[in-house]
Design a protein around this motif. Structure first.
Motif, mmCIF file in Angstrom:
data_model
loop_
_atom_site.group_PDB
_atom_site.id
_atom_site.type_symbol
_atom_site.label_atom_id
_atom_site.label_comp_id
_atom_site.label_asym_id
_atom_site.label_seq_id
_atom_site.Cartn_x
_atom_site.Cartn_y
_atom_site.Cartn_z
ATOM 1 N N GLU A 43 13.063 -27.071 15.009
ATOM 2 C CA GLU A 43 13.500 -26.312 13.859
ATOM 3 C C GLU A 43 12.650 -25.055 13.695
ATOM 4 O O GLU A 43 11.519 -24.985 14.167
ATOM 5 N N ARG A 44 13.222 -24.085 12.989
ATOM 6 C CA ARG A 44 12.468 -22.879 12.687
ATOM 7 C C ARG A 44 11.311 -23.239 11.764
ATOM 8 O O ARG A 44 11.487 -23.979 10.798
ATOM 9 N N GLU A 45 10.131 -22.701 12.060
ATOM 10 C CA GLU A 45 8.970 -23.032 11.259
ATOM 11 C C GLU A 45 8.265 -21.771 10.766
ATOM 12 O O GLU A 45 8.275 -20.726 11.430
ATOM 13 N N PHE A 46 7.636 -21.913 9.621
ATOM 14 C CA PHE A 46 6.868 -20.834 9.022
ATOM 15 C C PHE A 46 5.619 -20.555 9.847
ATOM 16 O O PHE A 46 4.945 -21.484 10.309
ATOM 17 N N VAL A 47 5.290 -19.270 10.010
ATOM 18 C CA VAL A 47 4.078 -18.882 10.722
ATOM 19 C C VAL A 47 3.106 -18.174 9.787
ATOM 20 O O VAL A 47 1.957 -18.572 9.650
ATOM 21 N N ALA A 48 3.579 -17.108 9.137
ATOM 22 C CA ALA A 48 2.703 -16.311 8.277
ATOM 23 C C ALA A 48 3.549 -15.505 7.308
ATOM 24 O O ALA A 48 4.722 -15.236 7.568
ATOM 25 N N ALA A 49 2.934 -15.124 6.197
ATOM 26 C CA ALA A 49 3.628 -14.309 5.203
ATOM 27 C C ALA A 49 2.638 -13.398 4.511
ATOM 28 O O ALA A 49 1.438 -13.702 4.426
ATOM 29 N N ILE A 50 3.170 -12.288 3.993
ATOM 30 C CA ILE A 50 2.321 -11.321 3.306
ATOM 31 C C ILE A 50 3.072 -10.775 2.106
ATOM 32 O O ILE A 50 4.269 -10.475 2.185
ATOM 33 N N GLY A 51 2.378 -10.661 0.988
ATOM 34 C CA GLY A 51 2.989 -10.113 -0.203
ATOM 35 C C GLY A 51 3.217 -8.619 -0.096
ATOM 36 O O GLY A 51 2.664 -7.958 0.788
ATOM 37 N N TRP A 52 4.024 -8.090 -1.032
ATOM 38 C CA TRP A 52 4.397 -6.684 -0.881
ATOM 39 C C TRP A 52 3.216 -5.741 -1.016
ATOM 40 O O TRP A 52 3.238 -4.628 -0.501
ATOM 41 N N SER A 53 2.157 -6.139 -1.672
ATOM 42 C CA SER A 53 0.978 -5.282 -1.775
ATOM 43 C C SER A 53 0.008 -5.489 -0.628
ATOM 44 O O SER A 53 -0.930 -4.712 -0.452
ATOM 45 N N GLY A 54 0.226 -6.522 0.167
ATOM 46 C CA GLY A 54 -0.704 -6.861 1.237
ATOM 47 C C GLY A 54 -1.871 -7.695 0.781
ATOM 48 O O GLY A 54 -2.699 -8.104 1.601
ATOM 49 N N GLY A 55 -1.942 -7.976 -0.505
ATOM 50 C CA GLY A 55 -3.099 -8.677 -1.036
ATOM 51 C C GLY A 55 -3.046 -10.184 -0.916
ATOM 52 O O GLY A 55 -4.058 -10.859 -1.091
ATOM 53 N N ILE A 56 -1.871 -10.717 -0.635
ATOM 54 C CA ILE A 56 -1.712 -12.168 -0.500
ATOM 55 C C ILE A 56 -1.151 -12.461 0.878
ATOM 56 O O ILE A 56 -0.146 -11.880 1.282
ATOM 57 N N THR A 57 -1.819 -13.346 1.592
ATOM 58 C CA THR A 57 -1.341 -13.769 2.899
ATOM 59 C C THR A 57 -1.414 -15.284 3.005
ATOM 60 O O THR A 57 -2.284 -15.921 2.404
ATOM 61 N N TYR A 58 -0.484 -15.835 3.764
ATOM 62 C CA TYR A 58 -0.455 -17.265 4.041
ATOM 63 C C TYR A 58 -0.250 -17.466 5.533
ATOM 64 O O TYR A 58 0.423 -16.667 6.184
#
Length: 126
Positions: A43-58
């Motif tokens: 299945e497709r899996e989450f790798v990384a994400a970033i908020g629109w300001s760049g201040g939040i990453t996962y």
């Protein structure tokens, strides 16, 4: 909205790649961005994400310390720097956009994203 992912390729274990995702979005800084991947038969899996300001990453646990997500709002582009690649990182990588002008926290599930790119293949040989 169009998302164009690029930068994939065939590399050896331990090598690095940088994926780019160029977005044709007038208000790119209203979008949280994410990277997902899908390996054959999985299945497709989450790798990384970033908020629109760049201040939040996962990051998903398996890539923490090896991958870095970043964005350049002036260029409407999000990046995924991938270091110390492993064979298990082999997959098609997709970028995704979440329109969220009032919410800077990016989703970590696929259902949270509104737009998807076409994917770029990353193959890591052992």
């Amino acid at each position: 909205v169009q998302l164009q992912a690029s930068g994939g390729g065939l590399v050896q274990a331990g090598d690095s790649l940088r994926l780019s995702c160029a977005a044709s979005i007038r208000t790119f800084n209203n979008y949280n961005m994410g990277w997902f991947r899908q390996a054959p038969g999985k299945e497709r899996e989450f790798v990384a994400a970033i908020g629109w300001s760049g201040g939040i990453t996962y990051y998903t646990d398996s890539v923490k310390g090896r991958f870095t997500i970043s964005r350049d709002n002036a260029k409407n582009t999000v990046y995924l720097q991938m270091n110390s690649l492993k064979p298990e990182d082999t997959a098609v990588y997709y970028c995704a956009a979440d329109f969220s002008p009032f919410g800077p926290v990016p989703p970590r599930t696929a259902v949270g994203y509104d737009y998807w790119g076409q994917g770029t293949q990353v193959t890591v040989s052992s």
